[in-house]
Design an enzyme around this catalytic site. Structure first.
Site, PDB file in Angstrom:
ATOM      1  N   ARG A   1      46.464  89.334  -7.849  1.00  9.22           N
ATOM      2  CA  ARG A   1      45.590  89.766  -8.632  1.00  9.22           C
ATOM      3  C   ARG A   1      45.437  88.988 -10.037  1.00  9.22           C
ATOM      4  O   ARG A   1      44.740  88.479 -10.499  1.00  9.22           O
ATOM      5  CB  ARG A   1      45.178  91.265  -8.839  1.00  9.22           C
ATOM      6  CG  ARG A   1      44.442  91.681  -7.656  1.00  9.22           C
ATOM      7  CD  ARG A   1      44.145  93.119  -8.194  1.00  9.22           C
ATOM      8  NE  ARG A   1      44.971  94.107  -8.298  1.00  9.22           N
ATOM      9  CZ  ARG A   1      45.924  94.491  -7.414  1.00  9.22           C
ATOM     10  NH1 ARG A   1      45.764  94.524  -6.121  1.00  9.22           N
ATOM     11  NH2 ARG A   1      46.874  95.534  -7.982  1.00  9.22           N
ATOM     12  N   ASP A   2      46.915  88.848 -10.517  1.00 12.03           N
ATOM     13  CA  ASP A   2      47.220  88.481 -11.625  1.00 12.03           C
ATOM     14  C   ASP A   2      46.889  87.025 -11.666  1.00 12.03           C
ATOM     15  O   ASP A   2      46.499  86.227 -12.490  1.00 12.03           O
ATOM     16  CB  ASP A   2      48.949  88.333 -12.025  1.00 12.03           C
ATOM     17  CG  ASP A   2      49.051  89.611 -12.734  1.00 12.03           C
ATOM     18  OD1 ASP A   2      47.987  90.165 -13.379  1.00 12.03           O
ATOM     19  OD2 ASP A   2      50.138  90.316 -12.781  1.00 12.03           O
TER      20      ASP A   2
ATOM     21  N   GLN B   1      44.774 100.514  -6.171  1.00 13.74           N
ATOM     22  CA  GLN B   1      44.863  98.831  -6.103  1.00 13.74           C
ATOM     23  C   GLN B   1      43.407  98.175  -5.931  1.00 13.74           C
ATOM     24  O   GLN B   1      42.468  98.996  -5.703  1.00 13.74           O
ATOM     25  CB  GLN B   1      45.503  98.713  -4.869  1.00 13.74           C
ATOM     26  CG  GLN B   1      46.996  99.347  -5.215  1.00 13.74           C
ATOM     27  CD  GLN B   1      47.904  98.404  -6.176  1.00 13.74           C
ATOM     28  OE1 GLN B   1      48.022  97.389  -6.110  1.00 13.74           O
ATOM     29  NE2 GLN B   1      48.200  99.161  -7.058  1.00 13.74           N
TER      30      GLN B   1
ATOM     31  N   GLU C   1      46.229 104.329 -10.649  1.00 16.83           N
ATOM     32  CA  GLU C   1      46.714 102.717 -10.432  1.00 16.83           C
ATOM     33  C   GLU C   1      46.160 102.533  -9.136  1.00 16.83           C
ATOM     34  O   GLU C   1      46.883 101.788  -8.277  1.00 16.83           O
ATOM     35  CB  GLU C   1      48.155 102.528 -10.613  1.00 16.83           C
ATOM     36  CG  GLU C   1      48.637 102.624 -12.106  1.00 16.83           C
ATOM     37  CD  GLU C   1      50.034 102.336 -12.111  1.00 16.83           C
ATOM     38  OE1 GLU C   1      50.812 101.758 -11.428  1.00 16.83           O
ATOM     39  OE2 GLU C   1      50.611 102.617 -13.320  1.00 16.83           O
TER      40      GLU C   1
ATOM     41  N   SER D   1      57.977  92.364 -10.839  1.00 19.94           N
ATOM     42  CA  SER D   1      58.831  93.303 -10.074  1.00 19.94           C
ATOM     43  C   SER D   1      58.080  94.432  -9.234  1.00 19.94           C
ATOM     44  O   SER D   1      56.954  94.848  -9.857  1.00 19.94           O
ATOM     45  CB  SER D   1      60.022  93.952 -10.881  1.00 19.94           C
ATOM     46  OG  SER D   1      59.360  94.522 -11.819  1.00 19.94           O
ATOM     47  N   HIS D   2      58.420  94.900  -8.135  1.00 19.49           N
ATOM     48  CA  HIS D   2      57.928  96.177  -7.690  1.00 19.49           C
ATOM     49  C   HIS D   2      59.157  96.893  -7.484  1.00 19.49           C
ATOM     50  O   HIS D   2      59.184  97.354  -6.177  1.00 19.49           O
ATOM     51  CB  HIS D   2      56.841  96.046  -6.734  1.00 19.49           C
ATOM     52  CG  HIS D   2      55.532  96.542  -7.185  1.00 19.49           C
ATOM     53  ND1 HIS D   2      54.791  97.179  -5.926  1.00 19.49           N
ATOM     54  CD2 HIS D   2      55.018  96.941  -8.296  1.00 19.49           C
ATOM     55  CE1 HIS D   2      53.638  97.862  -6.602  1.00 19.49           C
ATOM     56  NE2 HIS D   2      53.771  97.605  -8.189  1.00 19.49           N
TER      57      HIS D   2
ATOM     58  N   HIS E   1      57.476  99.453 -19.430  1.00 16.42           N
ATOM     59  CA  HIS E   1      56.853  98.620 -18.350  1.00 16.42           C
ATOM     60  C   HIS E   1      55.681  97.990 -19.012  1.00 16.42           C
ATOM     61  O   HIS E   1      55.592  96.901 -18.690  1.00 16.42           O
ATOM     62  CB  HIS E   1      56.352  99.658 -17.122  1.00 16.42           C
ATOM     63  CG  HIS E   1      56.019  98.605 -15.908  1.00 16.42           C
ATOM     64  ND1 HIS E   1      57.002  98.203 -15.144  1.00 16.42           N
ATOM     65  CD2 HIS E   1      54.833  98.345 -15.628  1.00 16.42           C
ATOM     66  CE1 HIS E   1      56.202  97.375 -14.188  1.00 16.42           C
ATOM     67  NE2 HIS E   1      54.796  97.628 -14.502  1.00 16.42           N
TER      68      HIS E   1
ATOM     69  N   TYR F   1      57.033  96.638 -23.301  1.00 20.05           N
ATOM     70  CA  TYR F   1      58.435  95.424 -23.363  1.00 20.05           C
ATOM     71  C   TYR F   1      58.831  96.019 -24.711  1.00 20.05           C
ATOM     72  O   TYR F   1      59.353  95.216 -25.481  1.00 20.05           O
ATOM     73  CB  TYR F   1      57.934  94.318 -23.503  1.00 20.05           C
ATOM     74  CG  TYR F   1      57.272  93.855 -22.183  1.00 20.05           C
ATOM     75  CD1 TYR F   1      58.241  93.127 -21.136  1.00 20.05           C
ATOM     76  CD2 TYR F   1      55.944  93.686 -21.881  1.00 20.05           C
ATOM     77  CE1 TYR F   1      57.717  92.849 -19.931  1.00 20.05           C
ATOM     78  CE2 TYR F   1      55.494  93.207 -20.830  1.00 20.05           C
ATOM     79  CZ  TYR F   1      56.204  92.837 -19.573  1.00 20.05           C
ATOM     80  OH  TYR F   1      55.634  92.416 -18.497  1.00 20.05           O
TER      81      TYR F   1
END
Lengths: 233, 741
Positions: B111-112, B309, B307, B89-90, B44, B47
Site C-alpha cells: 500500500r505504501d 487492513q 488497524e 518491518s513487521h 513506531h 521515531y
C-alpha cells in the site's frame, strides 16, 4: 483471430496473458470484464491465472457464477476455443466444462518452479505444432494443482487422448519424481472430448519471450493461431 | 475532568509526555485524544528516539525525486519513469502470529507503494530467525514464509528476492522486513497531502473493525512472556481485498481527481489523517459516524485506532466524489465521504454533530517529542574483538569444512522458501531468486531494475559501525554483480530497547557507518522504517540495520549472473585477500564462535572494484560476477560452480593461514570469469584502473579443485579442496529442506 482475456476480481495473470498473446501471435486481444454478459466477437477466450474471488470457499468455485461464465459456457458448447490456465483451469472444472478437480498440492505448499511437460496429443488446436512426445519446459505457480478424477473419468480421459500435457523429467520420462504436486497420472493439462476446451496448470504465458530466458510457451499460442488459420490441426 | 494516570501510562505515554499534551492543548485531553497522542507519539510512528541519528544520513542526490518523509522514496530511472520503493518491518506481529504478521507486512508495504500511484512490481523479504533445530523456530519460519506466499502470490506481485539469516539472538524475536518496489510514470506521482480547503475526504476499501487496536504501541514495547495475549493487536490480512483496492486506486489516480492519498497503516485513520493534514499545513474535519464498519457499537476511539487492513484515505477534488465512487463501485469497494479539508490546522473529529476530539495536526507529527537518549559502549565489545583468533588450530580437512559451510542454513540454498513464492507473475523477472540481485525488466524499454537486501547482523554485533557500512557496500556490490548501477537505499533499522545506553550507542554507530558508506557509494537514503524494542527476556536481537537497494541496468542484454559460463573461461578475484576471519560463518560453523571484529572495509577500494566490474560487465568483457560474502572465497567459487553447473580448477599463492584465505570474509572482493582470449585485455584494464586482482584458474571439469602453493616452504602447498560440483550442490540444496523435516 481475436482473443479475449477474462478479468475476474482477483485475476492476476490477465495482463500477462494479454501481453504474451499479443507478443507471440501479433493478434488483437482484449480484456473481458467478469460482469460482461457477452463474449460476441471473440475467437478464443482465455481464463487467466490468479486468485479469482480470493479463491475463498474453493479455487474457482465463486468465479464460475460470474455473469460472464454463462456466455463462456455457451461459447464452449458451440465449439469455441476456451483456454484456462492455472486458476482458469480450476474455474473450468468448477464450471463443468472439464472433468475432475484440482486438489491441494501433495506437500501442502504453494510451488513456483519450472517443470517439464510431455506433449501427449499433438492433434488439438493447442498442440498442433508440437512433435509427438515433444518435451517443453513451462513453469508452475500454484497451491492447488493436484489433478484428481474418479477412475472411470480417468480411464475415459486416457482413452480419448484428452490428456495433453504430463509432467515428465527433462528426457521426457513420466516419473513420480517429475510430478510436482501429486496429480494422478502426472496430468498437467487436459482438454474436453471435442478438443476445443483446454485446462492446464503450468503457465505458457510466462515462457514466451527470450528476455525471460525461455520461449517454450510460444508453442501453445502459435499452435492456436496456426489452427485458426488452418495451417495445422 | 482529568483522567486517571493509569490510562495514559497503559497506552504507553510517560507522565512528562502527558504534561506536554496538556500544554499543547491548553487543557486536559479526553480519552480519545489521549489514545490518538499515544499512538502518534509511539516510537513506531514518531521515531522519537531515532530521529536525531536518522537526520545524519545523506538523503540527496541527482536521481532522488522523493526522499524521506513520504510514504515511499522515489528515484529517477530516465525516460520520465521512476522507481518507488520502501522497506518496512513487521517483527512483533510475526513473532506472535507468523502467518498473519508476515502477510500483513507484505500488505502494508504494498500500500505504501501504490498510494504513491506506482504499480508494485516486486517484493523482497529480509528475514531473521533462530536456528532451525528449535521446533518453535521451524513453526515461525514456515509460518512467515507461508504468510508472505499467501499474501504476495494472491495479489499477484512477485516475491523476487531477499535473504534469510539464522542466529540465536533472533530465536524469540524473529525479524520480518519486507521491501516493495514499484514502477511509475513521473507525471502520475501522488503524495499524502490533504490540500485544498473544502475538498472532501474519503475512506475507501475495507470496512473498519476492532482488529489491531494499538498495534503501533505494541510494536514499541519489548516482547514479553504475555505477548501471546497481544494477539488481538495483530491484524488479519485479506489479499483479495487488497488486489481490488490496488486496481481501484491506480484507476482512480489516473483520472486526476485525487489530490492526496495515504494508506491507513500503523495507527490507521489517526496517522493517515493527521499526517496528510500536517504535510499540507491544513486541518481535517471528519464525522466518524460515517466510517463504514464491520462491527456494531464501535466507539470513536476504536474507529480512530483500528488497524484494520486494506484501507486508504483519499482527498479528492470537490465535485468529483461521485465519479470516484463509481470507480470503487466497479471493484465492489466502499468509498465514503467522511469529512473535508479545513484551513485551521486542526484535526477535528465528530460523531454526528458532537465533537469528540480536537487536536492541532502538527502537534501529533512535527511536535512529537524527540529524545536524545544516553549512550554507552557495550561491555561485550572489548571481549569479542580481542579474542585471540590466531590461537585457533587450522582445520586438517578443507573439503569437510567447505561441505559444512555449504550445509549451514546461512549459506545453503533458500529455495525451500522462494519456491513457495510466485516470483514470475508480471512477466518481468529476468534474474530469478538465488543470484546476487534480482533483475526485472521495464517493459517497452531496454532497461532493467536490479534490487537486493542485505545485512549481516553478526558483523553489526561485533562492530556496529563497520558492520552497517558493509551492509551498504555489499548491497551495492550485489547490484553491480548483476550489471546495475546502484541508485538509492531504503533502510530498516532493527534494534533492541533504546532506553538501554548500550543499544542507543549501537544505533548511532550503525547509522554513522551507514551514512559513510552511502556517501562514498553515492546511494542516498530515501526513507525506511525503524523497529526498536526487539528484545525478549532482556536480550536484544543482533543489531540489524537492513539495507534495501535498487539499481538501474541500462541494457538488459548486459545483465550478468554469478554462474560460471563456459569451459576454458578464466577466473579472477578482484579486490584484496586479507588475513582476517573474525565474524565469519566459518568461525561459527567450525568453532562455534561468534568472535573477533567483522572484516575491515576500505570504501575507496570498494568503489574502485565496483566501478571496474560495472564498466566491464557493460563492455561485455565479464561473463560472470559473484560477490564474496558469507563463507568467503571457497563458498563463492562453489556457488559459481553450482549455478553454472560446471567445475573450476583454482590455484593460489598462500601468504597467510589457509583457513583465512579460503573462508575469511574480506570485503570488496568479486569473483569474475572472462573468455580465455580476453585475459590480456582484462589484465591491462585492471592495471590501468588500479584494481588489485589475482588470476585464480580456469572454468572446466565436474569438480571444484583448489590448490595452494606456498613459496619458501617446501611441502606446505598442495590440494585443499577437491569436490564434485554435484556433491556440493546436493548438500547446498538439501540442507534447509532436511532441517525442516
Amino acid at each position: 483471430m481475436k482473443f479475449g482475456v477474462v478479468v475476474f476480481p482477483g485475476s492476476n495473470c490477465d495482463a500477462d496473458c494479454l501481453h504474451a498473446i499479443q507478443t507471440v501471435t501479433g493478434q488483437p486481444a482484449e480484456y473481458i470484464w467478469h460482469k460482461s454478459g457477452s463474449v460476441d466477437g471473440f475467437d478464443c477466450i482465455v481464463l487467466p491465472g490468479g486468485f479469482s474471488y480470493g479463491d475463498y470457499l474453493r479455487c474457482g468455485a465463486v468465479a464460475r457464477f460470474s455473469p460472464v461464465m454463462t456466455p463462456v459456457i455457451e461459447f464452449a458448447q458451440r465449439g469455441g476455443l476456451v483456454m484456462g490456465i492455472c486458476n482458469g483451469f480450476q474455474v473450468l472444472t468448477e464450471a463443468g466444462l472439464l472433468p475432475g478437480a484440482l486438489h491441494r498440492n501433495k506437500n501442502l505448499q504453494f510451488l513456483c518452479h519450472d517443470t517439464y511437460l510431455r506433449v501427449e496429443n499433438n492433434t488439438t488446436p493447442y498442440t498442433c505444432l508440437a512433435a509427438e512426445g515433444q518435451v517443453i519446459k513451462v513453469p508452475i505457480a500454484h497451491g492447488e494443482g493436484n489433478y484428481f478424477a474418479d477412475p472411470e473419468t480417468l480411464r475415459q480421459l486416457e482413452e480419448n487422448k484428452q490428456v495433453l500435457f504430463r509432467y515428465c523429467d527433462p528426457q521426457g520420462e513420466i516419473t513420480p519424481a517429475a510430478n510436482p504436486n501429486g496429480s494422478l497420472n502426472n496430468i498437467a493439462g487436459i482438454c474436453n472430448q471435442q478438443g476445443n476446451v483446454l485446462g492446464m496448470m503450468p503457465h505458457p504465458e510466462r515462457c514466451a519471450e527470450a528476455v525471460l530466458g525461455n520461449t517454450d510457451g510460444q508453442l501453445i499460442f502459435q499452435s492456436l493461431l496456426d489452427f485458426w488459420q488452418r495451417r495445422c490441426g | 475532568m482529568a483522567l486517571d494516570p493509569q490510562v495514559w501510562r497503559e497506552m504507553g505515554l510517560t507522565d512528562s509526555e502527558y504534561d506536554k499534551i496538556v500544554e499543547i492543548l491548553g487543557r486536559q485531553p479526553n480519552y480519545v485524544e489521549v489514545g490518538i497522542f499515544a499512538v502518534m507519539w509511539s516510537e513506531h510512528c514518531s521515531y522519537k528516539t531515532s530521529r536525531p541519528a536518522l537526520k545524519t544520513l545523506p538523503t540527496d542526490g541527482p536521481a532522488i525525486l522523493q526522499g524521506p518523509g513520504e510514504n515511499a522514496g522515489i528515484v529517477d530511472i530516465g525516460d520520465g519513469q521512476a522507481v518507488v520503493f520502501k522497506i518496512e518491518s513487521h517483527n512483533h506481529p510475526s513473532a506472535i502470529e507468523p502467518y498473519q504478521g508476515a502477510a500483513t507486512g507484505v500488505g502494508g508495504i504494498l500500500r505504501d507503494i501504490f498510494t504513491m500511484g506506482a504499480r508494485p512490481i516486486a517484493v523482497l523479504d529480509s528475514l531473521r530467525f533462530g536456528y532451525l533445530d528449535n521446533p518453535r523456530v521451524r513453526y515461525l519460519f514456515d509460518g512467515v514464509v507461508a504468510g508472505i506466499s499467501g499474501y504476495g502470490n494472491c495479489i499477484g506481485v512477485p516475491t523476487v528476492g531477499g535473504e534469510v539469516y539464522f542466529a540465536d539472538s533472533y530465536e524469540d524475536n524473529c525479524l520480518v522486513n519486507v521491501m516493495c518496489v514499484g514502477l511509475i510514470d513521473q507525471k502520475d506521482i501522488k503524495k499524502g497531502l490533504a490540500a485544498g480547503i473544502g475538498n472532501p475526504v474519503m475512506v475507501v476499501g475495507a470496512k473498519t473493525g476492532r482488529d489491531g487496536i494499538h498495534g503501533a504501541t505494541f510494536a514499541s514495547e519489548e516482547l514479553s512472556e504475555e505477548a501471546a495475549e497481544r494477539r488481538p493487536a495483530v491484524q488479519v490480512g485479506d489479499p483479495f481485498m487488497e488486489k481490488l483496492l490496488l486496481e481501484a486506486c491506480l484507476e482512480v489516480i489516473k483520472t486526476g481527481y485525487v489530490v492526496g492519498i495515504q494508506d491507513m497503516g500503523a495507527a490507521g485513520l489517526t496517522s493517515s489523517s493527521c499526517e496528510m493534514a500536517s504535510r499540507a499545513g491544513t486541518g481535517l474535519e471528519m464525522d466518524l459516524a460515517l466510517v463504514p464498519r464491520r462491527e456494531e457499537g464501535m466507539t470513536p476511539y476504536e474507529l480512530m485506532l483500528s488497524e484494520s487492513q486494506e484501507r486508504m484515505l483519499l482527498v479528492v477534488e470537490k465535485g468529483t466524489e461521485e465519479k470516484v465512487q463509481e470507480i470503487f463501485a466497479k471493484w465492489d469497494l466502499d468509498a465514503v465521504v467522511v469529512g473535508q479539508v479545513t484551513g485551521d490546522g486542526i484535526l477535528r473529529l465528530k460523531e454526528g454533530s458532537r465533537v469528540v476530539a480536537e487536536i492541532p495536526a502538527k502537534a501529533l507529527t512535527e511536535e512529537a517529542p524527540v529524545y536524545h537518549r544516553p549512550t554507552q559502549v557495550p561491555a561485550y565489545l572489548e571481549e569479542v574483538q580481542n579474542f585471540p583468533l590466531d590461537s585457533l588450530n587450522m582445520p586438517q580437512d578443507y573439503n569437510e569444512v567447505l561441505m559444512k559451510l555449504l550445509a549451514s542454513p546461512n549459506i545453503a540454498s533458500k529455495e525451500y522458501a522462494y519456491k513457495q513464492y510466485d516470483y514470475m507473475v508480471g512477466l518481468n523477472t529476468v534474474v530469478t531468486p538465488g543470484s546476487d540481485a534480482a533483475v526485472l525488466r521495464v517493459k517497452g524499454t531496454r532497461k532493467g531494475i536490479a534490487m537486493t537486501t542485505d545485512c549481516n547482523g553478526r558483523y553489526c554485533y561485533l562492530n556496529p559501525k563497520t558492520g552497517a557500512a558493509i551492509a551498504v557496500a555489499e548491497a551495492a556490490r550485489n547490484l553491480v554483480c548483476s550489471g546495475a548501477k546502484p541508485l538509492a537505499v531504503t533502510n530498516c533499522l532493527n534494534f533492541g530497547n533504546p532506553e538501554k545506553p548500550e543499544v542507543m550507542w549501537t544505533i548511532w554507530q550503525c547509522i554513522e557507518g551507514m551514512a559513510e558508506a552511502c556517501r562514498a557509494l553515492e546511494t542516498p537514503v530515501t526513507g525506511g522504517n525503524v523497529s526498536l524494542y526487539n528484545e525478549t527476556k532482556g536480550n536484544a536481537v543482533y543489531p540489524t540495520p537492513t539495507i534495501g537497494m535498487v539499481g538501474l541496468v541500462e541494457d538488459l542484454d548486459k545483465v550478468c549472473t554469478q554462474g560460471f559460463k563456459q569451459e576454458g573461461d578464466v577466473v579472477f578475484l578482484l579486490g584484496e585477500n586479507l588475513p582476517e576471519f573474525g565474524g565469519s560463518e566459518y568461525l561459527k560453523v567450525y568453532f562455534g564462535l561468534e568472535k573477533g571484529s567483522c572484516p575491515s572495509l576500505n570504501l575507496e577500494l570498494e568503489k574502485t572494484v565496483q566501478q571496474f566490474v560495472l564498466g566491464e560487465i557493460r563492455s561485455g568483457l565479464i561473463k560472470s560476477a559473484h560477490d564474496c560474502s558469507e563463507g568467503g572465497l571457497a563458498v563463492a567459487l562453489a556457488e559459481c560452480c553450482i549455478s553454472g553447473g560446471i567445475g573450476a580448477d583454482i590455484t593460489m599463492v598462500r601468504r597467510f593461514r589457509g583457513d583465512a584465505l579460503l573462508f575469511g570474509e574480506s570485503q570488496s572482493r568479486i569473483v569474475i570469469s572472462v573468455a580465455g582470449n580476453n585475459v590480456v585485455e582484462l589484465v591491462k584494464k585492471l592495471v590501468d584502473a588500479g584494481v588489485p586482482y589475482t588470476q585464480l584458474g580456469n572454468v572446466g571439469g565436474d569438480s571444484l579443485i583448489f590448490n595452494v602453493v606456498n613459496p619458501g616452504c617446501t611441502g606446505c602447498g598442495g590440494n585443499l579442496v577437491n569436490l564434485p560440483v554435484k556433491t556440493m550442490e546436493e548438500t547446498w540444496r538439501g540442507a534447509i529442506p532436511c532441517l525442516m523435516k
